[in-house]
Write an enzyme that holds these catalytic residues in place. Structure first.
Site, PDB file in Angstrom:
ATOM      1  CD  GLU A   1      39.817  16.923 -40.919  1.00  0.00           C
ATOM      2  OE1 GLU A   1      38.897  17.456 -40.033  1.00  0.00           O
ATOM      3  OE2 GLU A   1      39.395  16.829 -42.096  1.00  0.00           O
TER       4      GLU A   1
ATOM      5  CD  GLU B   1      40.513  13.464 -35.577  1.00  0.00           C
ATOM      6  OE1 GLU B   1      40.124  13.220 -37.020  1.00  0.00           O
ATOM      7  OE2 GLU B   1      39.816  12.639 -34.778  1.00  0.00           O
TER       8      GLU B   1
ATOM      9  CD  GLU C   1      34.172  14.989 -39.492  1.00  0.00           C
ATOM     10  OE1 GLU C   1      35.012  15.533 -40.245  1.00  0.00           O
ATOM     11  OE2 GLU C   1      33.849  14.673 -38.202  1.00  0.00           O
TER      12      GLU C   1
END
Length: 121
Positions: free
Chosen positions: A31, A72, A79
């Site tokens: 990411e 995170e 997600e």
């Protein structure tokens, strides 16, 4: 009551849990947001060195950034699950992703405020 087939216990469970954490780390490294947060942490460390921060201040900075990284990772997990369960665009999926993003924003704000506090005072 017996353990389910394949379920690890004892020391084997600890090693399995460690391998899951290792895999999770390498997943979140993909990411760009996580990589930016790592750079932010590195910048904070450099700033603290240049301002002669105390060991306690370094410790607090590290703890805050560990929380940033954890949030995170959870945001990325949210997600992933939303994209798997509901690949079509939906308001519920959007809300879940937006809330995860807001959680990351809150921890980054805490890190920013702490860095400013240490550098200014």
């Amino acid at each position: 009551m017996s353990e389910p087939e394949g379920k690890k216990t004892g020391v084997a469970h600890l090693f399995a849990a460690g391998s899951y954490s290792y895999a999770g780390f390498w997943r979140v490294v993909k990411e760009s947001a996580f990589r930016h947060e790592m750079l932010f942490f590195l910048g904070g460390l450099i700033l603290f060195v240049s301002f002669s921060a105390t060991m306690a201040e370094f410790l607090v900075l590290t703890i805050i950034f560990l929380m940033v990284f954890a949030v995170e990772a959870l945001n990325t997990a949210i997600e992933e699950v939303i994209d798997r369960v509901s690949p079509e665009v939906s308001q519920t999926g959007k809300h879940a992703k937006d809330l995860g993003s807001f959680a990351v924003f809150c921890t980054l704000s805490a890190a920013t405020l702490y860095i400013a506090y240490v550098v200014i005072l």
